[in-house]
Design an enzyme around this catalytic site. Structure first.
Site, short mmCIF file in Angstrom:
data_model
loop_
_atom_site.label_atom_id
_atom_site.label_comp_id
_atom_site.label_asym_id
_atom_site.label_seq_id
_atom_site.Cartn_x
_atom_site.Cartn_y
_atom_site.Cartn_z
N GLU A 165 0.79 -1.23 0.00
CA GLU A 165 0.00 0.00 0.00
C GLU A 165 0.83 1.28 0.00
OE1 GLU A 165 -3.29 0.32 2.59
OE2 GLU A 165 -3.98 -1.72 2.29
N SER B 262 -50.78 -27.84 38.51
CA SER B 262 -50.37 -28.41 39.79
C SER B 262 -48.96 -28.05 40.22
CB SER B 262 -50.51 -29.94 39.75
OG SER B 262 -51.88 -30.28 39.65
#
Length: 708
Positions: free
Chosen positions: A92, A375
Site C-alpha cells: 500500500e 399443579s
C-alpha cells in the site's frame, strides 16, 4: 507650465497584476484559513478509539459472544507481527517511512490520471492519507475532500509517529466478512490470535482491504490468491523477506471456510435478555462500540445441555403431532418450550432457553410468557399448610367436592359421588365462575382414595386434597406465601388457586422453588457478575442479594415431600437422574400447558411446554410428567455432569418417624406401605396404629396425572 506625468501602459499592467496577485493571495489565505478552521481536530486521536466489540464471558471467564456494530479488537503496534506491518507497507505505501505524509510521485501520477480521465480517480494515497480519510472524512470523490485530506495528513504526520499512524490504520480498516481491524480479521479468516499468524496469512490479510468483497478468499479464491502472492512478491522486492520465504509462503493454501465461533450460536435468548437489561442503562453506542467486557453467570455446559434437551424432545413430539394435524386437515404448528436454571445458593442464572428458534421469534417464554402453572403451583399451598402447623402425616379426605357460588363465595355443598357426576354432566368450565353456578374440581379419572396423608396427596397431585387444604389455610395465606418467594404476577384470591389457575412466569416459579433448595434463603436472580471498560475500569459489579424468608426446617420438610413426587408420584421420570432431587409437575386444562419445576442442592430448573396459541391442546394424556419432566431430566444430566452427587443438608431441629400411610400415625416395622417422614422437631405423631385394624394399608399408590 508644467505638465503632470501619466503612467505608461506597461506600468499600468504591472500595477494591476500586483493588485490581482495580492488579492489572489489574500483570497487563497482566507480560503486556506477557513479550511483549516473547519477541519476536524486531529487532537481527537489522542483519545481516539475505533469502534470496539463488546465481549461477553461465561461464569468461567470463557468468551462466549461478541456484541458489535463493527467487529473489532484494538491491538497495540507491539503485538502486530512485523511481517504484517511490512506486508501493508509493501502493497500500500512502500515509501511510508520516508515521505512526510504525501507521496509527491504518487500524487503526480494520480493527477495525471485526473487530467486524462477528467475526474478524480482512486490512487496516490499514502497510508496516512487513507487514515485521515477513514477517520475524519467521507469517501466522496471531490476536490474539496482531497484538499482537506492533504491538510489533515500533514497534521497527522506532524503530531504522531509513523508507528502510531500504522497502528491506527491497521486497527481501523475493514477486512470484509464483518471484521473491522486486523485482530477480528485474524480470528474470522484463520481462527487465530494475531500473534500466531504466519507469513502467508499476514500477506493475505494485507491483500484484502483494497477491495474486501472482491479479494475475499471465501468468495473469489483465485483473485485473492493472486493478490496475496503479489504482496509476497512486493515484500521480497523490498527486502522484507527472502526468496525462499516468498516461495514457501506462496505455496500455502488459502482458508476455505469462514471461522464462526460455534458458541455464538448458543444462548441467543440469554444475550437478548442481557441487551434489554443493559441498553437503557448504558446506551446502544457504549453497549456495542466501546469495547466493554461483560462477565455473566451463564454456564455454557448447562446452556448447551438445555438447548439440546428442549429441541430434541420437542422435535420428537412434533413428529407425533403432525399426524394428528394432517388427519384433521390443519396446518402443522410447532410446539414451543422454555427452560431456565439458576444456582439456588446465589440466584445466578446458569441457562436460559426462551423458545425453539430466536430468529423466528424473539419472545422469551422463560421470562415474558405468563401461563397457568397447574399443579406446579401446589407446593405453595402445602408450604402455607406446613407453616400453619400441618405435618406431612396430617390426613386429608380425597373425596368428591361440589361447590355452589353464593354471596360472592364458593360454598361446599356436597361430597357425594352421585352429585358430582350430575354436576360434571351439566356444567361447563366457562360457567364455573358465573354467579349461581356450580364448581366440581375432580381428580384424573374420577378416582378417589379416601383418607390420605399430605405427603401422599402432594406426591400424587390429588386435586381434591389441594382444594380441601386451601380451604383450611385460606387463599390469602397461599398468596402471601407465594409473594414471600417473589411470585409477583397477580394471583386469584379463590379456591381454584390451589390448582394453579393464575398465570405466572417460568422465571418466578423457578426462583421461588430455589428457596426450598437453599434452605429458606431467597436470592435475587441475576445475570451480570461485573462489567469493565476497555481500560480495565469496573463499571459495575454485582454480588448476590440474599434474604432469609423461610426456616430451614420448613424447607427441608417440604423438600422431603417433593422428593416423593419423584420417588412415587407424577415426576417419576426424574428418577433417571440418579441423584437426590425434588420437584413438581404441572398440567393445565386441555391440556394446554405442561410444567416441571425441580431442583437438586446445586441447581434448580424449570421447564414449560405448550403452544403459543392457548386454544391448541397438547393431546390426550400429555402431562407435565410425560412431556416436561423428561426434558428437565436430560438437561440436568448434562448440566450436572461431573458434578458431585449431593443430598440436601438436614438442618438441626428435624425428627424422623415411620408413618402408616392409611392413618398418619406411627407405623410398626411390618406396616405395609409405611414410609419414613421428616418432621419439625416436636411435631411427629406420638401414637401407633395397628396393622390389623387398617382396612386401607394395602392401598396401591397409583401415579396420578394431575390437572386443573
Amino acid at each position: 507650465m508644467r505638465q503632470s506625468k501619466t503612467l505608461t501602459p506597461s506600468y499600468s499592467k504591472f500595477f494591476i497584476i500586483v493588485i490581482l496577485v495580492a488579492l489572489f493571495i489574500l483570497v487563497l489565505g482566507k480560503i486556506t484559513t477557513n479550511f483549516i478552521d473547519n477541519l476536524p481536530s486531529i487532537q481527537q486521536l489522542d483519545n481516539y478509539t475505533p469502534n470496539l466489540s463488546t465481549k461477553v464471558y461465561d461464569k468461567d471467564n470463557n468468551l462466549i459472544a461478541e456484541l458489535f456494530t463493527e467487529r473489532r479488537v484494538l491491538v497495540p503496534i507491539s503485538d502486530i507481527p512485523l511481517n504484517l506491518q511490512n506486508a501493508f507497507i509493501a502493497i500500500e505505501d512502500n515509501d511510508f517511512f520516508n515521505h512526510w505524509g504525501i507521496s509527491v510521485k504518487s500524487t503526480f501520477r494520480a493527477f495525471c490520471k485526473i487530467l486524462l480521465k477528467g475526474k478524480i480517480a482512486e490512487g496516490g494515497s499514502t497510508i496516512t492519507q487513507q487514515l485521515a480519510k477513514t477517520i475524519f472524512l467521507t469517501r466522496d470523490k471531490t476536490l474539496i475532500r482531497k484538499i482537506k485530506e492533504a491538510l489533515l495528513t500533514i497534521q497527522l504526520e506532524k503530531n504522531y509517529s509513523k508507528k502510531e499512524i500504522l497502528q491506527f490504520y491497521i486497527n481501523q480498516i475493514y477486512f470484509g466478512s464483518g471484521s473491522h481491524g486486523v485482530e477480528a480479521a485474524a480470528e474470522r479468516y484463520f481462527n487465530k490470535n494475531i500473534k500466531e499468524l504466519n507469513l502467508a496469512e499476514c500477506a493475505m490479510l494485507a491483500a484484502i482491504p483494497k477491495s474486501p468483497n472482491y479479494y475475499n478468499p471465501f468468495k473469489n479464491a483465485q483473485v485473492s490468491l493472486t493478490r496475496r502472492n503479489l504482496v509476497l512478491a512486493r515484500m521480497y522486492e523490498l527486502g522484507y523477506i527472502s526468496k525462499n520465504d516468498k516461495e514457501k509462503a506462496s505455496k500455502e493454501p488459502l482458508p476455505t471456510k469462514e471461522i464462526i465461533n460455534t458458541k455464538e450460536e448458543k444462548g441467543h435468548y440469554f444475550m437478548e435478555f442481557l441487551r434489554i437489561m443493559l441498553e437503557p442503562k448504558y446506551g446502544t453506542d457504549i453497549l456495542l462500540n466501546s469495547g466493554i467486557s461483560i462477565y455473566t453467570t451463564l454456564d455454557m455446559q448447562a446452556q448447551i445441555s438445555a438447548e439440546k434437551a428442549v429441541e430434541q424432545s420437542l422435535v420428537k413430539f412434533d413428529e407425533e403431532r403432525i399426524k394428528i394435524f394432517v388427519k384433521e386437515n390443519k396446518e402443522p404448528i410447532k410446539i414451543q418450550g422454555a427452560l431456565i436454571a439458576l444456582d439456588p445458593k446465589n440466584g445466578a442464572i446458569r441457562a436460559m432457553v426462551g423458545g425453539r428458534n430466536f430468529k423466528e421469534s424473539q419472545f422469551n417464554r422463560a421470562t415474558q410468557a405468563k401461563r397457568q402453572a397447574g399443579s406446579a403451583f401446589k407446593p405453595f399451598v402445602y408450604l402455607s399448610a406446613i407453616e400453619a402447623g400441618f405435618t406431612p402425616a396430617a390426613m386429608l379426605e380425597d373425596a368428591p367436592l361440589v361447590f355452589i357460588y353464593k354471596n360472592n363465595s364458593w360454598d361446599l355443598v356436597s361430597r357425594d359421588i352421585t352429585a358430582l357426576e350430575t354436576v360434571a354432566e351439566t356444567v361447563s368450565e366457562d360457567d364455573l365462575i358465573d354467579t349461581n353456578k356450580v364448581w366440581a374440581p375432580t381428580n384424573y379419572g374420577k378416582k378417589y382414595r379416601g383418607k390420605v396423608t399430605l405427603r401422599t396427596a402432594l406426591a400424587l397431585s390429588i386435586n381434591t386434597c389441594a382444594v380441601e387444604l386451601i380451604m383450611k389455610v385460606t387463599p390469602i395465606k397461599v398468596i402471601q406465601s407465594a409473594r414471600n418467594l417473589d411470585i409477583t404476577t397477580p394471583l386469584s384470591n379463590s379456591l381454584s388457586l390451589a390448582l394453579g389457575s393464575s398465570d405466572v412466569t417460568l422465571q418466578e416459579m423457578v426462583s421461588a422453588f430455589a428457596v426450598f433448595s437453599s434452605g429458606g434463603i431467597k436470592a435475587t436472580p441475576y445475570v451480570i457478575v461485573k462489567i469493565i471498560d476497555k481500560d480495565g475500569k469496573i463499571l459495575e459489579e454485582n454480588i448476590p442479594q440474599q434474604k432469609e424468608v423461610l426456616s430451614s426446617q420448613t424447607c427441608f420438610v417440604l423438600t422431603n415431600m417433593l422428593k416423593a413426587v419423584i420417588e412415587k408420584g407424577s415426576g417419576w421420570q426424574a428418577k433417571m437422574l440418579e441423584r437426590p432431587c425434588a420437584g413438581k409437575t404441572g398440567t393445565t386444562n386441555g391440556p394446554s400447558d405442561a410444567w416441571f419445576i425441580g431442583y437438586t442442592p446445586q441447581l434448580v430448573a424449570g421447564v414449560w411446554v405448550g403452544y403459543d396459541d392457548r386454544s391448541i391442546t397438547l393431546g390426550d394424556r400429555v402431562t407435565g410428567g410425560v412431556l416436561a419432566c423428561p426434558i428437565w431430566t436430560e438437561f440436568m444430566k448434562g448440566a450436572l455432569q461431573d458434578k458431585p452427587i449431593l443430598d440436601f443438608i438436614e438442618p438441626a431441629g428435624i425428627d424422623w418417624a415411620l408413618i402408616d400411610p392409611s392413618t398418619g400415625l406411627l407405623a410398626l416395622s411390618k406396616t405395609e406401605g409405611a414410609f419414613i417422614e421428616a418432621f419439625k422437631k416436636g411435631t411427629a405423631p406420638s401414637q401407633y396404629f395397628s396393622i390389623s385394624s387398617s382396612d386401607t394399608s394395602k392401598q396401591e399408590l397409583d401415579i396420578e396425572i394431575e390437572g386443573f
